[in-house]
Design an enzyme around this catalytic site. Structure first.
Site, PDB file in Angstrom:
ATOM      1  N   ASN A 189       0.823  -1.195   0.000  1.00  0.00           N
ATOM      2  CA  ASN A 189       0.000   0.000   0.000  1.00  0.00           C
ATOM      3  C   ASN A 189       0.864   1.254   0.000  1.00  0.00           C
ATOM      4  O   ASN A 189       1.072   1.864  -1.056  1.00  0.00           O
ATOM      5  CB  ASN A 189      -0.945  -0.012   1.207  1.00  0.00           C
ATOM      6  CG  ASN A 189      -1.910   1.147   1.170  1.00  0.00           C
ATOM      7  OD1 ASN A 189      -1.919   1.948   0.243  1.00  0.00           O
ATOM      8  ND2 ASN A 189      -2.732   1.255   2.196  1.00  0.00           N
ATOM      9  N   ASP A 190       1.407   1.635   1.149  1.00  0.00           N
ATOM     10  CA  ASP A 190       2.150   2.894   1.251  1.00  0.00           C
ATOM     11  C   ASP A 190       3.309   2.990   0.258  1.00  0.00           C
ATOM     12  O   ASP A 190       3.628   4.081  -0.211  1.00  0.00           O
ATOM     13  CB  ASP A 190       2.692   3.070   2.672  1.00  0.00           C
ATOM     14  CG  ASP A 190       1.567   3.325   3.668  1.00  0.00           C
ATOM     15  OD1 ASP A 190       0.524   3.844   3.238  1.00  0.00           O
ATOM     16  OD2 ASP A 190       1.727   2.984   4.847  1.00  0.00           O
TER      17      ASP A 190
END
Lengths: 102, 465
Positions: free
Chosen positions: B394-395
């Site tokens: 994600n990040d």
């Protein structure tokens, strides 16, 4: 004047840090997990000290406080040595190249 | 009985073999040989120790029993452990190295004659200093690794635990460790030795509790480094070359890994160590929580997109490990390859919970390592790829890191996933990642969200291909 043996050990230590620095930078990032497990295994060479402590007692007093700590440390380090090397081997055996037939 | 000089030479040889063991890891081809060198070095060191003591009394039997006991436990763990649990295993092993160092230091303190260090209450000053450092660092390694282990296992919450006055308290304890070491060396009091151990255990615990789950790669590498310095400290006490060399190698290895991990997150080492990242940054994300449209699809849509692609890049992350989706993923890739689609894998340095975590999982699923690329190697290829398949990451894909200087992750190197023609994002919900910030990628025109468990979704896509 004689040089203190400590200085020699310190030299080995400092030079080994440099060796470690250059050797570890050349480790490919995909093998960083095996690197950690193998460094785990080799740092358990501390078992050498544990064995000395464990064998220090004479035949009448095998179990004095000092040697008991030695025995325990032997087991802990042995878990690491066997576990560390074997799990590294298990991981490394999985790294395979692309098959040629494709 | 081996002479002291001869055994010193053998210890040197085993130290050199350990260097070769690490050197072998520069490529997967030489790595297995490297591991063999490591084992050989260990056998030499242990054998030489037995021979140099030459005391083959009943004590030897007890030593061998404990050795065998530990060996069996270790071997059992090594064969049973699933690859997804590797971070926990490594953290657990670090704690054992730390505790072993503490025990050896205790044994040496109680019975210095055995190690030629003087007599109880009159230990050589240099040895006592080295012993205290080894014991203190070992204790910190032990309790810190235990906390890391509990957090990784999920027994303890992965979120950072912070409280008021945390940093002054830690600083106070660190200063008192130095003072107590000084007093211990001048008085040789055994009480001070035990106090030193106790507060070292405490500080290890306090140092790791404020650090959050996704910072674990840094923590594990750091503890790796500590375990090395502890071993080196004991090595000086025992005047043992193998231990000094190994300690230095492991210490610098862990330090380099921590540095690489910090760089992968664009954060300074102290920033990570001082902790509380996830907790402090949430306020910024709460402000812009407007609803934005998201395109979501199912396995059928994803299969359609991929079938019509000519190249696909897969971006795995910690979520893949949690869902144990690596085998399902490889099956999907096999099907894609049968349709003449070029597939490669892109791995961010901090993907997963420890350095190289994703690489091991992919290797376990029989993904050839020459299809797996690091961030710098592959980042330019996203612009030419048709589909990016983000699974559990994600990040590390968030374009905000490049565009928004206000963002807490601004400046962090990210994978340029958004440059792909289309992005498939497997995720269970829209919830933000660890950094507590929204991922702009979710709302891009060319992103299709696949809301499902990673493993199930991957299997469904394979069926539809």
């Amino acid at each position: 004047m004689e040089i203190d043996p400590f200085i020699f050990r310190l030299s080995i230590f400092i030079l080994s840090i440099f060796i470690g620095y250059y050797v570890v930078w050349s480790v490919t990032p995909s093998l960083h997990t095996p690197l950690m497990s193998v460094t785990n295994a080799i740092s358990s060479v501390i078992i050498v000290g544990a064995i000395i402590a464990g064998l220090a007692g004479n035949s009448e007093t095998i179990f004095n406080t000092s040697s008991i700590f030695g025995f325990l440390a032997i087991s802990l380090a042995a878990i690491n040595i066997f576990g560390g090397f074997l799990v590294t081997q298990r991981m490394l055996a999985m790294y395979k190249k692309k098959k040629k037939d494709k | 009985m081996l002479s002291a000089n001869l055994s010193a030479i053998f210890y040197l040889i085993s130290g050199v073999l350990f260097i070769l063991a690490l050197r072998g890891l520069s490529s997967p081809e030489t790595s297995r040989q490297g591991n063999f060198f490591g084992i050989l070095g260990m056998i030499i060191a242990v054998t030489v120790t037995f021979l140099s003591i030459g005391n083959f009394s009943t004590g030897l039997v007890v030593v061998l029993i404990f050795l065998l006991l530990g060996g069996l436990i270790g071997a059992f763990i090594a064969y049973k452990i699933p690859m997804t649990a590797m971070p926990e295993l490594v953290a657990g092993f670090h704690s054992l190295v730390g505790l072993a160092a503490v025990f050896v230091a205790i044994a040496a303190f109680l019975n210095p004659e055995a190690f030629n260090l003087g007599s109880p209450g009159n230990i050589k000053l240099g040895s006592l200093i080295e012993m205290s450092i080894g014991a203190a660092v070992g204790a910190i390694t032990f309790s810190g690794s235990i906390i890391a282990f509990l957090k990784l296992q999920g027994i303890m919450s992965g979120s950072p635990i912070t409280f008021k006055g945390q940093h002054p308290l830690n600083a106070l304890i660190l200063i008192s460790i130095i003072i107590i070491t000084y007093l211990l060396c001048s008085t040789q009091s055994s009480n001070l030795f035990w106090i030193l151990l106790a507060i070292s255990f405490l500080i290890g615990f306090l140092l790791i509790i404020p650090i959050g789950g996704a910072d674990m790669p840094v923590v594990i590498s750091m503890l790796n480094s500590y375990s090395g310095w502890a071993a080196a400290g004991i090595g000086f006490t025992l005047e043992n070359t193998a231990l000094i060399i190994t300690g230095a190698l492991v210490g610098s290895s862990g330090a380099i890994l921590s540095y690489i991990m910090c760089k992968g997150m664009n954060r300074s080492f102290f920033n990570v160590i001082l902790g509380g990242f996830g907790a402090t940054e949430q306020s910024t994300s709460a402000q812009n929580k407007e609803q934005r449209p998201v395109k979501s699809g199912n396995a059928d849509d994803a299969a359609f997109l991929m079938k019509n692609a000519s190249s696909v890049i897969i971006v795995p992350g910690y979520g893949m490990a949690v869902a144990q989706a690596q085998h399902a993923l490889r099956e999907m890739v096999d099907t894609l390859k049968k349709n003449d689609i070029k597939v490669s894998y892109a791995i961010h340095p901090v993907a997963g919970r420890m350095p190289g975590h994703m690489n091991v999982l992919l290797a376990e699923a029989n993904v050839p390592y020459d299809e797996v690329f690091e961030l710098e190697e592959i980042n330019n290829d996203f612009a030419n790829a048709d589909v990016a398949f983000v699974i559990g990451a994600n990040d590390v894909t968030n374009p905000v890191a490049k565009t928004d200087p206000q963002s807490p992750i601004y400046g962090m190197p990210v994978l340029d996933v958004e440059k792909c023609k289309s992005v498939l994002f497997v995720k269970r919900s829209l919830s933000p990642g660890y950094a507590g910030i929204d991922n702009d990628l979710f709302y891009k025109e060319n992103t299709l969200m696949l809301f499902a468990d990673a493993k199930k979704m991957t299997e469904d896509i394979t069926k539809n291909l």
